[in-house]
Enzyme design. Structure first.
Site, PDB file in Angstrom:
ATOM      1  N   GLU A 159       0.397   3.987  -2.817  1.00  0.00           N
ATOM      2  CA  GLU A 159      -0.186   5.284  -2.460  1.00  0.00           C
ATOM      3  C   GLU A 159       0.849   6.396  -2.333  1.00  0.00           C
ATOM      4  O   GLU A 159       0.494   7.576  -2.397  1.00  0.00           O
ATOM      5  CB  GLU A 159      -0.951   5.164  -1.127  1.00  0.00           C
ATOM      6  CG  GLU A 159      -2.149   4.236  -1.208  1.00  0.00           C
ATOM      7  CD  GLU A 159      -2.969   4.234   0.072  1.00  0.00           C
ATOM      8  OE1 GLU A 159      -2.516   4.831   1.071  1.00  0.00           O
ATOM      9  OE2 GLU A 159      -4.064   3.638   0.066  1.00  0.00           O
ATOM     10  N   GLU A 173       0.836  -1.210   0.000  1.00  0.00           N
ATOM     11  CA  GLU A 173       0.000   0.000   0.000  1.00  0.00           C
ATOM     12  C   GLU A 173       0.868   1.256   0.000  1.00  0.00           C
ATOM     13  O   GLU A 173       0.504   2.264  -0.608  1.00  0.00           O
ATOM     14  CB  GLU A 173      -0.927  -0.015   1.222  1.00  0.00           C
ATOM     15  CG  GLU A 173      -2.034  -1.061   1.137  1.00  0.00           C
ATOM     16  CD  GLU A 173      -3.131  -0.674   0.155  1.00  0.00           C
ATOM     17  OE1 GLU A 173      -3.187   0.492  -0.264  1.00  0.00           O
ATOM     18  OE2 GLU A 173      -3.943  -1.556  -0.204  1.00  0.00           O
ATOM     19  N   GLU A 201      -1.346  13.889  -2.860  1.00  0.00           N
ATOM     20  CA  GLU A 201      -0.183  14.601  -2.339  1.00  0.00           C
ATOM     21  C   GLU A 201       0.450  13.740  -1.258  1.00  0.00           C
ATOM     22  O   GLU A 201      -0.252  12.996  -0.568  1.00  0.00           O
ATOM     23  CB  GLU A 201      -0.683  15.923  -1.718  1.00  0.00           C
ATOM     24  CG  GLU A 201       0.366  16.907  -1.316  1.00  0.00           C
ATOM     25  CD  GLU A 201      -0.267  18.166  -0.694  1.00  0.00           C
ATOM     26  OE1 GLU A 201       0.475  18.925  -0.084  1.00  0.00           O
ATOM     27  OE2 GLU A 201      -1.499  18.366  -0.817  1.00  0.00           O
TER      28      GLU A 201
END
Ligand code: ZN
Length: 174
Positions: free
Chosen positions: A98, A94, A140
């Site tokens: 991400e 992850e 972001e």
């Protein structure tokens, strides 16, 4: 995170029969029971895994979520585990997805539950290898000093609790 996949089901995953709320014999709670084949669809919490990555300068990485729930808010990288991977592997995957970031030396920080959402969050801390950048489901990434964590813009109460544990482990306070 997503609602439980069975929570809104109206039909049996096995026979397509209609589901009804009923307390099965010997059970204490109402369950979704198939009126066709009698299969009981238990709603069990789902495990997720995440990492709070740390840099050599003591900053930690958070990602700004680009999906609901928690859209626009900050969390550490994490998500649902896949069958076939360990919690550590899921947390590292992850983080790659991400935050485009590799992590190493994962150490269990704590296990937290969002009971209403039916989600268990397994949280590690780990050393970051690189700077990272926004990835899938994020808009972001940013590195926060421990005294600059955006407490009022965190996505989940489990995010709060894990970050507080992260600080405590370093002798720091919110
Ligand atoms: Zn059925």
């Amino acid at each position: 995170m997503n609602a439980h996949p069975h929570a809104a089901s109206r039909f049996c995953m096995h026979c397509g029969g209609r589901l009804a709320r009923r307390t099965p014999p010997g059970d204490a709670l109402e369950r979704l029971v198939c009126e066709g084949c009698g299969f009981v669809h238990y709603l069990n919490p789902r495990p997720t895994a995440g990492v709070i990555p740390e840099r050599d300068d003591g900053r930690l990485l958070l990602v700004r979520r680009a999906i609901a729930p928690g859209f626009g808010e900050w969390a550490f990288p994490g998500g649902f585990m896949d069958v076939g991977e360990t919690a550590e592997e899921a947390a590292a995957r992850e983080t790659r997805e991400e935050a485009n970031l590799r992590v190493e030396a994962l150490s269990l920080l704590g296990v937290y539950t969002r009971a209403t959402a039916g989600v268990v969050v397994i949280v590690y801390e780990g050393r970051a290898l690189g700077e990272g950048s926004a990835g899938s489901e994020t808009s972001e990434v940013a590195w926060f000093r421990p005294d600059a964590i955006p407490w009022d813009a965190l996505a989940f109460d489990t995010t709060h609790r894990a970050l507080e544990a992260w600080l405590r482990r370093r002798g720091l306070e919110r």
